[in-house]
Design an enzyme around this catalytic site. Structure first.
Site, PDB file in Angstrom:
ATOM      1  N   ARG A   1      19.800  -4.634   9.476  1.00 47.55           N
ATOM      2  CA  ARG A   1      20.831  -5.490   8.908  1.00 47.55           C
ATOM      3  C   ARG A   1      22.068  -5.393   9.797  1.00 47.55           C
ATOM      4  O   ARG A   1      22.642  -4.319   9.966  1.00 47.55           O
ATOM      5  CB  ARG A   1      21.174  -5.062   7.485  1.00 47.55           C
ATOM      6  CG  ARG A   1      22.365  -5.827   6.904  1.00 47.55           C
ATOM      7  CD  ARG A   1      22.893  -5.158   5.646  1.00 47.55           C
ATOM      8  NE  ARG A   1      24.216  -5.691   5.324  1.00 47.55           N
ATOM      9  CZ  ARG A   1      25.308  -4.955   5.167  1.00 47.55           C
ATOM     10  NH1 ARG A   1      25.258  -3.646   5.296  1.00 47.55           N
ATOM     11  NH2 ARG A   1      26.464  -5.512   4.883  1.00 47.55           N
TER      12      ARG A   1
ATOM     13  N   HIS B   1      31.362  -9.848   7.586  1.00 48.96           N
ATOM     14  CA  HIS B   1      31.664  -8.437   7.328  1.00 48.96           C
ATOM     15  C   HIS B   1      33.103  -8.165   7.763  1.00 48.96           C
ATOM     16  O   HIS B   1      33.362  -7.367   8.659  1.00 48.96           O
ATOM     17  CB  HIS B   1      30.672  -7.539   8.066  1.00 48.96           C
ATOM     18  CG  HIS B   1      30.619  -6.133   7.539  1.00 48.96           C
ATOM     19  ND1 HIS B   1      29.426  -5.498   7.226  1.00 48.96           N
ATOM     20  CD2 HIS B   1      31.594  -5.227   7.275  1.00 48.96           C
ATOM     21  CE1 HIS B   1      29.680  -4.268   6.797  1.00 48.96           C
ATOM     22  NE2 HIS B   1      30.999  -4.072   6.831  1.00 48.96           N
TER      23      HIS B   1
ATOM     24  N   ASN C   1      25.526  -1.775  -1.638  1.00 50.56           N
ATOM     25  CA  ASN C   1      26.048  -0.658  -0.853  1.00 50.56           C
ATOM     26  C   ASN C   1      26.499   0.424  -1.813  1.00 50.56           C
ATOM     27  O   ASN C   1      27.364   0.199  -2.658  1.00 50.56           O
ATOM     28  CB  ASN C   1      27.222  -1.114   0.013  1.00 50.56           C
ATOM     29  CG  ASN C   1      26.807  -2.122   1.070  1.00 50.56           C
ATOM     30  OD1 ASN C   1      25.623  -2.377   1.274  1.00 50.56           O
ATOM     31  ND2 ASN C   1      27.773  -2.700   1.752  1.00 50.56           N
TER      32      ASN C   1
ATOM     33  N   GLU D   1      23.488  -0.325   2.250  1.00 50.56           N
ATOM     34  CA  GLU D   1      24.247   0.754   2.891  1.00 50.56           C
ATOM     35  C   GLU D   1      24.165   1.985   2.006  1.00 50.56           C
ATOM     36  O   GLU D   1      24.351   1.905   0.794  1.00 50.56           O
ATOM     37  CB  GLU D   1      25.729   0.400   3.072  1.00 50.56           C
ATOM     38  CG  GLU D   1      26.031  -0.640   4.119  1.00 50.56           C
ATOM     39  CD  GLU D   1      27.529  -0.860   4.313  1.00 50.56           C
ATOM     40  OE1 GLU D   1      28.319   0.066   3.983  1.00 50.56           O
ATOM     41  OE2 GLU D   1      27.912  -1.943   4.769  1.00 50.56           O
TER      42      GLU D   1
END
Length: 482
Positions: free
Chosen positions: A112, A156, A324, A385
């Protein structure tokens, strides 16, 4: 079958990593981790690693790229703890082929990564920069050649500075600008990249970048946070709608940071503050996405921004949810805190922590996944994550020994297996991060990677935690957990 791992494992080929010595385990006390054990995940479980563009790519002036908000922020004196920036970072832009070889050596099945908006559309809107997309073409083709599935995240946190000059996430037009960028990117890469995440952690970006101001673009205050949060939610839905039909086999989702929120005490004021914090961190994203409404606690604050059709757009059907997860928060009432008069409180005594002071609780990951199961329809989930920051020692015999991080990963993978056993639709796990990187406001001084990066020489060195993951992946792919 996985002899390609030998490039990384030669130094520790005979090592037995799953069982750590007592001294190593003492660095991350057992409570409140799950019982000790070996992770056991299904044979079709997807194993991967995550990174983000600004944190690793470098090459900020190459290939037609123009500045992002993080370029400006990191070059502002006093903003980054160690005075570093992302100008070079891990130089992944020039070293991507070697990094893909590292992934293959670890046996990773998926990667990713994020697309840098200022590399693809340097002005944020308008013409597409072919050279920028050429880089991601090369990266994707290199991954596929090694049998690694690419999973791309469209945003991001590295907004083109040109869009920040037009109001950034305070500007409602961002939703359409994002959709245009998403369409151009997916249109070019979607024949090979199938899973696409729209945004990474919109609540974190809104809270720290637009509320506290200690992330880019450095804006502050409640009204700033609310605008950034709503317009990200809207862009997420608008982007999904724009790209849904570009390729029939796309899998679309988004990535949220989720964590259990606990009151720091049983004082009613702290209990109420924890509920407000939970709304700002967790349900401000989950409720619109799955239920088509904002949390009742703050619905009135968002109402002036919500136009007819917004909530229907935000409630876009998704194929997966990225989660995450790092740990829980303990919250106290703070009358001076912009975020719902809620601030971080003291941790319970003896709570294990990472170097950043983040509490460790693998059980908290089970709790997050169970909440998704019970309150949000049990969507297919990837842990996109999960990882830990520690003070790593220098390499010895070509390997960085990081037993605390290894134990952290073991505990959370045990928890992943427990969540699946409890009926949670968890499909895979991506460690944060593949590489030590530019860790936002902390700079280069804080390391999360399972591969060490020497930022002076750009030398990559495997860590014990990465080799541990490689052993687990090999065993699970062979159909027998170690």
């Amino acid at each position: 079958m996985l002899r390609r791992r030998d490039l990384l494992l030669s130094a520790l080929a005979a090592a037995s990593l799953p069982a750590l010595p007592p001294a190593a385990r003492a660095q991350t006390p057992a409570t409140p981790l799950p019982p000790a054990g070996t992770p056991r995940l299904p044979p079709d479980f997807l194993w991967g690693a995550s990174t983000s563009a600004y944190q690793i790519e470098g090459a900020v002036k190459e290939g037609g790229r123009k500045p992002s908000i993080w370029d400006v922020f990191s070059h502002t004196p006093g903003r980054i703890a160690d005075g570093t920036n992302g100008d070079i970072a891990c130089d992944h832009y020039n070293r991507y082929a070697d990094d893909v070889a590292l992934m293959a050596g670890l046996g990773l099945q998926a990667y990713r990564f994020s697309i840098a908006w200022p590399r693809v559309m340097p002005e944020g809107t308008g013409p597409v920069n072919a050279a920028g997309l050429d880089f991601y073409d090369r990266l994707v083709d290199s991954l596929l050649a090694r049998g690694i599935q690419p999973m791309a995240c469209l945003y991001h946190w590295d907004l083109p500075q040109a869009l920040q000059a037009r109001g950034g996430w305070h500007n409602r037009d961002m939703a359409q600008w994002f959709a245009d960028y998403a369409s151009a990117t997916v249109g070019r890469l979607g024949d090979r990249v199938k899973p696409w995440a729209m945004l990474n952690e919109p609540s974190v970006h809104a809270i720290f970048g637009h509320g506290f101001g200690n992330h880019a673009p450095g804006q502050t205050g409640w009204d700033s946070y609310v605008k950034a949060q709503h317009h990200q939610n809207l862009a997420q839905g608008t982007g999904m709608a724009a790209v849904r039909g570009l390729h029939p086999d796309l899998k679309l989702g988004t990535v949220l940071s989720l964590q259990p929120i606990h009151p720091a005490s049983q004082d009613p004021a702290d209990i109420a503050a924890a509920a407000r914090f939970d709304a700002c961190w967790n349900t401000i994203n989950l409720d619109p996405l799955f239920h088509g409404r904002y949390p009742a606690l703050f619905a009135d604050d968002f109402a002036p921004l919500v136009r007819p059709g917004d909530l229907e757009t935000i409630r876009a059907p998704l194929d997966f949810l990225g989660v995450n997860y790092y740990g829980p928060s303990y919250i106290r009432h703070d009358a001076n805190a912009f975020l719902g008069q809620a601030g971080w409180g003291a941790l319970p005594a003896d709570t294990p922590q990472t170097l950043l002071g983040w509490p460790i609780s693998a059980q908290g990951m089970v709790d997050v996944l169970a909440r998704l199961r019970d309150d949000y329809g049990n969507p297919p989930v990837f842990i996109t994550e999960n990882g830990a920051c520690y003070e790593d020692p220098a390499p010895v015999d070509g390997v960085v020994k990081d037993p605390a991080r290894t134990e952290y990963l073991r505990a959370h993978l045990v928890a992943a297996g427990e969540a699946i056993a409890q009926g949670c639709a968890l499909k895979g796990y991506f460690v944060w991060s593949l590489l030590d990187n530019f860790e936002w406001a902390e700079g280069e001084r804080r390391r999360f990677g399972v591969v060490r990066v020497d930022f002076e020489t750009q030398r990559r060195t495997p860590k014990q935690s990465g080799l541990y993951l490689a052993r687990l992946i090999e065993a699970h792919r062979a159909g027998a957990a170690p």
